[in-house]
Design an enzyme around this catalytic site. Structure first.
Site, PDB file in Angstrom:
ATOM      1  CG  ASN A 207      40.334  45.613  63.419  1.00  0.00           C
ATOM      2  OD1 ASN A 207      39.147  45.824  63.225  1.00  0.00           O
ATOM      3  ND2 ASN A 207      41.201  46.563  63.730  1.00  0.00           N
ATOM      4  CB  CYS A 259      42.920  49.842  63.187  1.00  0.00           C
ATOM      5  SG  CYS A 259      42.649  51.099  64.416  1.00  0.00           S
TER       6      CYS A 259
HETATM    7  C1  UDX Z   1      38.747  49.683  61.472  1.00  0.00           C
HETATM    8  C2  UDX Z   1      37.685  48.699  61.931  1.00  0.00           C
HETATM    9  O1  UDX Z   1      36.574  48.750  61.034  1.00  0.00           O
HETATM   10  C3  UDX Z   1      37.208  49.076  63.338  1.00  0.00           C
HETATM   11  O2  UDX Z   1      36.282  48.103  63.800  1.00  0.00           O
HETATM   12  C4  UDX Z   1      38.426  49.098  64.277  1.00  0.00           C
HETATM   13  O3  UDX Z   1      38.037  49.470  65.581  1.00  0.00           O
HETATM   14  C5  UDX Z   1      39.457  50.086  63.754  1.00  0.00           C
HETATM   15  O4  UDX Z   1      39.848  49.725  62.418  1.00  0.00           O
HETATM   16  P1  UDX Z   1      38.879  52.101  60.480  1.00  0.00           P
HETATM   17  O5  UDX Z   1      40.291  51.685  60.194  1.00  0.00           O
HETATM   18  O6  UDX Z   1      38.630  53.380  61.182  1.00  0.00           O
HETATM   19  O7  UDX Z   1      38.158  50.946  61.394  1.00  0.00           O
HETATM   20  O8  UDX Z   1      38.105  52.182  59.103  1.00  0.00           O
HETATM   21  P2  UDX Z   1      37.324  51.145  58.175  1.00  0.00           P
HETATM   22  O9  UDX Z   1      36.060  51.771  57.795  1.00  0.00           O
HETATM   23  O10 UDX Z   1      37.299  49.795  58.780  1.00  0.00           O
HETATM   24  O11 UDX Z   1      38.259  51.098  56.848  1.00  0.00           O
HETATM   25  C6  UDX Z   1      39.567  50.597  56.966  1.00  0.00           C
HETATM   26  C7  UDX Z   1      40.195  50.680  55.573  1.00  0.00           C
HETATM   27  O12 UDX Z   1      39.569  49.746  54.699  1.00  0.00           O
HETATM   28  C8  UDX Z   1      40.044  52.052  54.917  1.00  0.00           C
HETATM   29  O13 UDX Z   1      41.232  52.358  54.202  1.00  0.00           O
HETATM   30  C9  UDX Z   1      38.886  51.838  53.945  1.00  0.00           C
HETATM   31  O14 UDX Z   1      38.956  52.726  52.839  1.00  0.00           O
HETATM   32  C10 UDX Z   1      39.130  50.405  53.518  1.00  0.00           C
HETATM   33  N1  UDX Z   1      37.928  49.720  53.027  1.00  0.00           N
HETATM   34  C11 UDX Z   1      36.885  49.526  53.868  1.00  0.00           C
HETATM   35  C12 UDX Z   1      37.916  49.224  51.724  1.00  0.00           C
HETATM   36  O15 UDX Z   1      38.866  49.406  50.959  1.00  0.00           O
HETATM   37  N2  UDX Z   1      36.829  48.540  51.287  1.00  0.00           N
HETATM   38  C13 UDX Z   1      35.751  48.322  52.093  1.00  0.00           C
HETATM   39  O16 UDX Z   1      34.786  47.715  51.640  1.00  0.00           O
HETATM   40  C14 UDX Z   1      35.780  48.834  53.426  1.00  0.00           C
END
Ligand code: UDX
Length: 455
Positions: A207, A259
């Site tokens: 993570n 997370c």
């Molecule tokens: C994350 C992890 O991906 C997952 O494996 C774990 O179990 C929980 O935490 P989540 O927080 O639900 O999942 O969403 P995720 O899609 O990972 O995005 C997290 C944050 O990063 C969001 O605010 C998203 O907008 C941002 N993000 C994601 C970006 O800014 N750029 C990206 O390329 C990807």
């Protein structure tokens, strides 16, 4: 198999519904009885695409049950999943009180040996600690802890559960292998068997790495703005290298959610406990924290001098969820609230009247058109499909001033320009038809005039 899931939150509900979908008989316990009553009616307390249907399926096929009685949940199965929250304490340390309380109750009510599968994200060494505590409380029986961290992304949690890249299982007793194989027998993904500490560490390491990748691309985006490069082209150039990969290289308004921030703080706390310096995690968090303020300054540097009306499009931390936890939009609101603007916001999942304290200074609007009517600047903060597919050509006539900053780089640049918007992206110099007339100190044309001072 008969399985018990303790904790009906974002992880527990997906785990329970998913296990029932795989053919297991699953009993769910949660401390919140109202939540359980709603669940029995197939009403999901959280927004997760596909979850209501899967809950309905489990209930109809009598494979999914809910109970207010912890004793009933404990006696229902010899294999119990703990999926309760482990929020960050003020120190950053993971708060294990819910995990310990549940483990205590399981040991208290048990009338036989139990395998406890710890799915909650917990500091390294927690499985051993909980296992020792349980066996001390109830020496009559044997309690064995298994680490099985989840990698579910909100908005795609069910597909992540049913077809994960891999299943991580940390065990201390080989006799648990056939049991855990049976749980996930119908999931067509490799199981990586490891010791429990390595499984607990894998969750944090993965993570925090993903969060670091996002902060890295956001740092490069700021450099692109200063050097008039284009972050989308740079990210494409980077991501086509198999060693880097294209995923999690989307520059934007910074990461949020329940997370990444929590796990980064927890890993920093774990490092401090053992005296291991982790400057990379600190730098990653600092990089992430400054983005919303930087985007607000860029917005203010491009707004007409007498403008007062600002519309925020999107409030949740990402599309596909109703979750506001640690959403960058909330940081944008607190930054903008220092200035004399009237803030309106529209998010398809956040209804007017939402009691969230950070939304009190914003008027929540219930439609896109109404939210932009008469506005003098739009700041897009969540990449909802409704915004990506909107007819901006016809929406243009409703705004007073056509400035739109796309905090997610999710709109089509050509179409926005054709529609007559002054469309600004993260990580790219704006080509403006309207000259900006005012800039906060040190900013001009949407970029910082003075180099960042070395604090
Ligand atoms: C994350 C992890 O991906 C997952 O494996 C774990 O179990 C929980 O935490 P989540 O927080 O639900 O999942 O969403 P995720 O899609 O990972 O995005 C997290 C944050 O990063 C969001 O605010 C998203 O907008 C941002 N993000 C994601 C970006 O800014 N750029 C990206 O390329 C990807």
């Amino acid at each position: 198999m008969k399985l018990t899931v303790i904790g009906a939150g974002y992880v527990g509900l997906v785990q329970a519904a998913g296990l029932a979908h795989l053919g297991h008989e699953v009993m769910v316990y949660d401390i919140n009885h109202r939540k359980l009553e709603a669940l029995r009616k197939g009403i999901s307390p959280i927004y997760e695409p596909g979850l209501p249907e899967m809950l309905e399926e489990g209930i109809t096929q009598k494979r999914l049950f809910f109970t207010e009685q912890m004793k009933e949940a404990v006696l229902f199965s010899s294999l119990l999943f703990i999926t309760v929250g482990t929020p960050a304490k003020i120190t950053g340390e993971a708060d294990l009180s819910a995990v310990m309380a549940v483990a205590h109750q399981i040991a208290h009510f048990a009338e036989g040996d139990k395998v406890i599968v710890l799915k909650s994200t917990v500091p390294v060494g927690t499985c051993e600690k909980v296992e020792q505590m349980m066996n001390e409380i109830a020496p009559t029986y044997t309690f064995q802890l298994v680490s099985n961290p989840e990698f579910l992304r909100q908005g795609s949690a069910l597909s992540d559960f049913l077809s994960p890249d891999r299943i991580i299982i940390g065990i201390a007793h080989p006799e648990q292998i056939p049991l855990m194989e049976e749980v996930y027998r119908k999931v067509d993904s490799p199981i990586l068997w490891m010791d429990r500490r390595s499984a607990e560490m894998t969750k944090y390491a993965a993570n925090v790495f993903l969060a670091t990748k996002i902060s890295y691309i956001n740092m490069v985006a700021e450099l692109c703005e200063a050097y008039s490069a284009d972050i989308e082209q740079v990210a494409h150039g980077m991501g086509t290298d198999r060693r880097i990969g294209p995923h999690f290289l989307k520059a934007g308004i910074g990461f949020g959610g329940s997370c990444f921030p929590k796990d980064a703080f927890a890993l920093m706390h774990m490092a401090n406990e053992v005296g291991v310096p982790v400057p990379m995690i600190e730098a990653m968090m600092l990089t992430n924290d400054r983005i919303p303020e930087r985007v607000v300054h860029r917005l203010l540097s491009l707004m007409p001098i007498h403008a007062r009306e600002i519309t925020l499009l999107g409030l949740t931390f990402k599309a596909g969820t109703d979750d506001l936890r640690d959403s960058p939009a909330l940081k944008v609101i607190s930054s903008l609230s220092k200035y004399p603007y009237s803030l309106r916001a529209y998010d398809p999942m956040i209804k007017a009247g939402n009691p969230h304290p950070s939304l009190q200074s914003v008027t929540l609007i219930s439609s896109l058109k109404e939210a932009i009517e008469g506005t003098e600047a739009i700041l897009l903060l969540t990449e909802w499909k409704e915004f990506r597919e909107a007819d901006w050509e016809s929406l243009r006539k409703w705004v007073s001033h056509p400035l739109l900053i796309d905090g997610r780089n999710c709109l089509d640049e050509e179409k926005m320009r054709k529609a007559g918007f002054d469309y600004v992206r993260i990580g790219k110099q704006p080509m403006l038809s309207l000259k900006p007339v005012r800039a906060p100190h040190g900013w001009k044309d949407g970029r910082r005039e003075t180099p960042v001072s070395r604090q």
